[in-house]
Design a protein around this motif. Sequence first.
Motif, short mmCIF file in Angstrom:
data_model
loop_
_atom_site.label_atom_id
_atom_site.label_comp_id
_atom_site.label_asym_id
_atom_site.label_seq_id
_atom_site.Cartn_x
_atom_site.Cartn_y
_atom_site.Cartn_z
N GLY A 1 4.90 0.88 0.07
CA GLY A 1 5.00 1.45 -1.17
C GLY A 1 5.69 0.66 -2.40
O GLY A 1 5.87 1.05 -3.43
N GLN A 2 5.69 -0.77 -2.12
CA GLN A 2 6.30 -1.68 -3.04
C GLN A 2 5.62 -3.17 -2.67
O GLN A 2 5.47 -3.46 -1.57
CB GLN A 2 7.64 -1.91 -3.06
CG GLN A 2 8.54 -0.65 -3.32
CD GLN A 2 9.96 -0.80 -3.31
OE1 GLN A 2 10.65 -1.88 -2.88
NE2 GLN A 2 10.85 0.02 -3.78
N PHE B 1 -4.06 1.10 -6.11
CA PHE B 1 -2.58 1.47 -6.38
C PHE B 1 -2.41 1.79 -8.14
O PHE B 1 -3.16 1.49 -8.81
CB PHE B 1 -1.72 0.45 -6.33
CG PHE B 1 -1.74 0.02 -4.65
CD1 PHE B 1 -0.90 0.54 -3.84
CD2 PHE B 1 -2.44 -1.23 -4.24
CE1 PHE B 1 -0.64 0.32 -2.52
CE2 PHE B 1 -2.62 -1.31 -2.78
CZ PHE B 1 -1.58 -0.54 -2.24
N THR B 2 -1.64 2.73 -8.26
CA THR B 2 -1.19 3.23 -9.46
C THR B 2 0.42 2.57 -9.39
O THR B 2 1.22 2.82 -8.37
CB THR B 2 -0.81 4.64 -9.57
OG1 THR B 2 -2.23 5.15 -9.51
CG2 THR B 2 -0.23 5.17 -10.95
N ARG B 3 0.69 1.68 -10.34
CA ARG B 3 2.05 0.99 -10.49
C ARG B 3 2.93 2.00 -10.91
O ARG B 3 2.65 2.51 -12.10
CB ARG B 3 1.87 -0.29 -11.03
CG ARG B 3 1.62 -1.55 -10.33
CD ARG B 3 0.17 -1.27 -10.07
NE ARG B 3 -0.43 -2.71 -9.77
CZ ARG B 3 -1.83 -2.69 -9.24
NH1 ARG B 3 -2.81 -1.65 -9.55
NH2 ARG B 3 -2.24 -3.92 -8.81
N THR B 4 4.07 2.29 -10.27
CA THR B 4 5.15 3.21 -10.86
C THR B 4 6.54 2.10 -11.05
O THR B 4 6.63 1.24 -10.49
CB THR B 4 5.31 4.29 -10.20
OG1 THR B 4 5.99 3.93 -8.77
CG2 THR B 4 4.02 5.20 -9.85
N ALA B 5 7.37 3.07 -11.83
CA ALA B 5 8.66 2.46 -11.62
C ALA B 5 9.43 2.18 -10.43
O ALA B 5 10.27 1.53 -10.34
CB ALA B 5 9.66 3.31 -12.49
N ARG B 6 9.08 3.10 -9.42
CA ARG B 6 9.39 3.00 -8.16
C ARG B 6 8.70 2.07 -6.98
O ARG B 6 9.12 1.57 -5.93
CB ARG B 6 9.59 4.25 -7.50
CG ARG B 6 10.54 5.23 -8.02
CD ARG B 6 10.59 6.70 -7.21
NE ARG B 6 9.31 6.93 -6.68
CZ ARG B 6 8.69 7.89 -7.11
NH1 ARG B 6 9.14 8.85 -8.09
NH2 ARG B 6 7.66 8.46 -6.29
N GLY B 7 7.59 1.47 -7.68
CA GLY B 7 6.80 0.71 -6.90
C GLY B 7 5.35 0.72 -6.97
O GLY B 7 4.79 0.86 -7.97
N ALA B 8 4.80 1.16 -6.07
CA ALA B 8 3.11 1.25 -5.93
C ALA B 8 2.66 2.54 -5.13
O ALA B 8 3.11 2.80 -3.95
CB ALA B 8 2.47 -0.01 -5.52
N GLU B 9 1.85 3.39 -5.77
CA GLU B 9 1.33 4.58 -5.03
C GLU B 9 -0.21 4.49 -4.71
O GLU B 9 -0.86 3.89 -5.75
CB GLU B 9 1.90 5.76 -5.70
CG GLU B 9 3.28 6.31 -5.73
CD GLU B 9 3.49 7.54 -6.28
OE1 GLU B 9 2.53 8.37 -6.67
OE2 GLU B 9 4.56 7.82 -6.45
N LEU B 10 -0.68 4.77 -3.53
CA LEU B 10 -2.06 4.78 -3.43
C LEU B 10 -2.85 5.77 -4.31
O LEU B 10 -2.37 6.82 -4.65
CB LEU B 10 -2.36 5.11 -2.12
CG LEU B 10 -2.14 4.02 -0.97
CD1 LEU B 10 -2.37 4.60 0.33
CD2 LEU B 10 -3.13 2.86 -1.22
N THR B 11 -3.67 5.31 -4.86
CA THR B 11 -4.80 6.23 -5.69
C THR B 11 -5.36 6.97 -4.63
O THR B 11 -5.60 6.60 -3.47
CB THR B 11 -5.77 5.50 -6.62
OG1 THR B 11 -6.51 4.56 -5.89
CG2 THR B 11 -4.81 4.57 -7.61
#
Length: 173
Positions: free
Chosen positions: A16-17, A48-58
């Motif tokens: 997730g990161q 992936f969608t990059r977020t402040a917490r890491g990366a989430e799968l699209t």
Amino acid sequence: MDLDTVRTFLAAADAGQFQEAAAELAVTQQAVSKRIAALERDLGVRLFTRTARGAELTIDGQAFLPHARELLRVAERAAASVRTGHRPLRVDVIASRVAPSGLLRGFHRAHPEIDLDVVMLFDIETAVAAIRSGEIDASFRAVAMPGRPLPEDIAAVRVLDEPHQLLTGPAHA
């Protein structure tokens, strides 16, 4: 598709990161980002969608995930199939619809823990050469050839008599 890139995708998806994936793979975070970007370019989708917490799968990343895992499993099986001391039992049959193929299917059902690769070699000379070199472990085929005995270092054992029928048309003498 580069397997290291797929491996990187899986590490990032599991962690997730990108930073954690980089640590697991012993590469830089920049290398992870570049590999993921290259894979996304090759596939033509965002994984992936990059977020402040890491990366989430699209959604596309989620769709690709099980296939990526299978790619690595298949690659590992392919490599294991040729590793010395770890390859499956390799047996040659002359065709897939003959009785020896049925014997092998029965053997595999009875012994699922034994990896089995079934191959179909063209002729007896090829099969004998493959047995001698260790490329295959055994061959099911008829070996009776007048004037051409098997080499002394190759053993043959009768294991099956397969019934054959002669079919002719109604006008045949």
